[in-house]
Every structure is written in structure tokens, then in C-alpha cells.
Write a protein that holds these residues in place. Sequence first.
Motif, PDB file in Angstrom:
ATOM      1  N   HIS A   1       0.822  -1.219   0.000  1.00 10.27           N
ATOM      2  CA  HIS A   1       0.000   0.000   0.000  1.00 10.27           C
ATOM      3  C   HIS A   1       0.853   1.265   0.000  1.00 10.27           C
ATOM      4  O   HIS A   1       0.413   2.330   0.431  1.00 10.27           O
ATOM      5  CB  HIS A   1      -0.979   0.002   1.189  1.00 10.27           C
ATOM      6  CG  HIS A   1      -0.314   0.050   2.542  1.00 10.27           C
ATOM      7  ND1 HIS A   1      -0.321   1.181   3.340  1.00 10.27           N
ATOM      8  CD2 HIS A   1       0.401  -0.875   3.224  1.00 10.27           C
ATOM      9  CE1 HIS A   1       0.344   0.928   4.455  1.00 10.27           C
ATOM     10  NE2 HIS A   1       0.795  -0.308   4.414  1.00 10.27           N
TER      11      HIS A   1
ATOM     12  N   CYS B   1       1.157   6.352   2.161  1.00  7.95           N
ATOM     13  CA  CYS B   1       0.143   5.321   1.929  1.00  7.95           C
ATOM     14  C   CYS B   1      -0.690   5.708   0.716  1.00  7.95           C
ATOM     15  O   CYS B   1      -0.927   6.885   0.467  1.00  7.95           O
ATOM     16  CB  CYS B   1      -0.737   5.235   3.179  1.00  7.95           C
ATOM     17  SG  CYS B   1      -2.078   4.041   3.074  1.00  7.95           S
TER      18      CYS B   1
ATOM     19  N   CYS C   1      -6.351   8.047   4.408  1.00 11.34           N
ATOM     20  CA  CYS C   1      -5.473   7.602   5.506  1.00 11.34           C
ATOM     21  C   CYS C   1      -4.627   8.773   6.008  1.00 11.34           C
ATOM     22  O   CYS C   1      -4.240   9.655   5.239  1.00 11.34           O
ATOM     23  CB  CYS C   1      -4.568   6.481   5.008  1.00 11.34           C
ATOM     24  SG  CYS C   1      -3.350   5.941   6.234  1.00 11.34           S
TER      25      CYS C   1
ATOM     26  N   ASP D   1      -5.497   3.952   8.094  1.00 11.53           N
ATOM     27  CA  ASP D   1      -6.351   2.939   7.472  1.00 11.53           C
ATOM     28  C   ASP D   1      -5.913   1.555   7.989  1.00 11.53           C
ATOM     29  O   ASP D   1      -4.845   1.431   8.606  1.00 11.53           O
ATOM     30  CB  ASP D   1      -6.259   3.024   5.940  1.00 11.53           C
ATOM     31  CG  ASP D   1      -5.034   2.316   5.416  1.00 11.53           C
ATOM     32  OD1 ASP D   1      -3.918   2.695   5.839  1.00 11.53           O
ATOM     33  OD2 ASP D   1      -5.179   1.369   4.637  1.00 11.53           O
TER      34      ASP D   1
ATOM     35  N   CYS E   1      -2.178   0.382   7.286  1.00  7.43           N
ATOM     36  CA  CYS E   1      -1.135   1.015   8.103  1.00  7.43           C
ATOM     37  C   CYS E   1      -1.159   0.433   9.521  1.00  7.43           C
ATOM     38  O   CYS E   1      -0.115   0.149  10.110  1.00  7.43           O
ATOM     39  CB  CYS E   1      -1.317   2.536   8.148  1.00  7.43           C
ATOM     40  SG  CYS E   1      -0.709   3.374   6.667  1.00  7.43           S
TER      41      CYS E   1
HETATM   42 ZN    ZN Z   1      -2.499   3.998   5.325  1.00  4.95          ZN
END
Ligand code: ZN
Length: 266
Positions: A214, A223, A228, A253, A256
Motif C-alpha cells: 500500500h 500510503c 489515511c 487505514d 497502516c
Molecule cells: Zn495507510
Amino acid sequence: MTFKTIVYSILICSSFIACSTDSESTPSFTDGNNDIITEEIKERNRKNVGSSANDLLSNSTYKSTVFEIFYVKDYKPTDETIENFKKFVTERLNKSKGWELRLEEITVPAKTSYTVDDIIAMENNLRTQYNTDDKIAVFGIYLDAEYANNTENGSVLGIAYQNTSFAIFENTVKSFSNKPLAPSRTVLSSTVLNHEFGHLLGLVNVGSNMQTDHQDTAHGKHCNVEDCLMFWTAETGEGLLNSITGGQIPTLDPQCIADLQANGGK
Ligand SMILES: [Zn+2]
Ligand SMILES: [Zn+2]
């Protein structure tokens, strides 16, 4: 004292490798036990962004965290910003002995902008908290002038520049929060503070290994999920004004969070 700074991601990403190349003796600092803090001890807090992610997240070596945050008069983080940060830290860090915050006002000579070298020099003068056997130390500074590498397309609000060091350009935060329809200063400032600390926690792919792919490689250590906290727009004023909706501080998110959990965090 000279510093060699290699900027490996430009402007918007603001993750830096900074290394001090001189070891001038400043033996006046002591830790809580009145032991002299040697240059060797200080070097543990002068490493690359993300290299202490596991130490910050997990409870294996360090059982608590001390945040030492300096601010230039009139640029103190708001109480609400500190509360938001506290929530972020306690939600993610696995520390059996909690955390401690020291806030201290400083006066500085008037400046129109700060380079990373300027900030590192200030840190070396101000910082009193370094890692001890079971406590990890983080340094932060709230500044009264803008980042020297700003361009007309990007006004940097904060940088993470060493393994346990970050800076917030609070006067830039203030100027963006004064724009029409902008979120409050607390929302902007909290977003930047949490985002920069997220880099110290190894996000994204800079110390906490990705559990799923990601990373927005076009924007460095960020990210690819737009809402996020670690999306790249979260650290420039222009980007943040466009990305914050409804006046809410962005959160991490699930991808993460999974990276942090896999690296010892909560
Ligand atoms: Zn993230
Ligand atoms: Zn960033």
C-alpha cells in the motif's frame, strides 16, 4: 559543528537521513539518574527515520516513552492537539509503563525560515532526553518560521528527520488555518503531528514492513489510501486543505495499522 544531510525524498515526503559528523563535547546533560549523557548515548537518537519503529511500538526493550517538546513562544500546540496526540500514542504504542510529556517554551533569534541543519543544531542544544535502559525518548519542536525548502506548490507543515525527532512549522499551520473554509488550527496541527509521528513509527515501508502492498511510491514513504493519515497530502498546507473533509483528523487505514501491529504495536 558540521552536519551532512542527505535528502532522499524531496519536499512533500520529508523523510530525511541526517547524520551529525562531529562529536563536540557537551557533557553538561545528565539523565534522570544524574549520569552524564555521552555522545555515544546521544548517537542512538541520531539515526534514520523509521529505524527505531520497533523500539517505539513494542514493549520489548523500552517500557515507556518520554516526549520532550519545545515550542517557540506563541506557537505552543493547543491543549486539544496534545489530547489528540495522547489518544493516537496510547492507541498504537505497546508500553507497559506508559508515556510522559514535557513541554517547554524557548526563545529563538528571529528567522524567516529553517533548514534541516538549523533544526538539528537547535535539537543538539535543547534536547535533554535520550534513550535510557527502558525508556525511549522523542524530541519535537514547534517553530515560528517556515521550512526553507518550501516552494510555491508546497508549504511543508512538518518533517520527521531523525529516528526520534520531528519538527512542526506551526506558523505555517496557523496561516493555513486562517484561510477561508479551512479546518481549525487544532485539526491541521493534530493531523501533521500524528502524521510525522507515523513516519517515526515506520510508515510507510520505512521501518515497519508492509503486510500488504500500500505504498504510494510516487510520493515516497506514504500510503496510497486517500483518506489515511499517511496519505502524502497530509503534510503540506495546500494538500491538507484539499483533503480534510468535515473538519475531521484523518486516522490510519487498516493496512497502516496492520503494519504497526506486525512490528510490535497495538
Ligand atoms: Zn495507510
Ligand atoms: Zn509524510
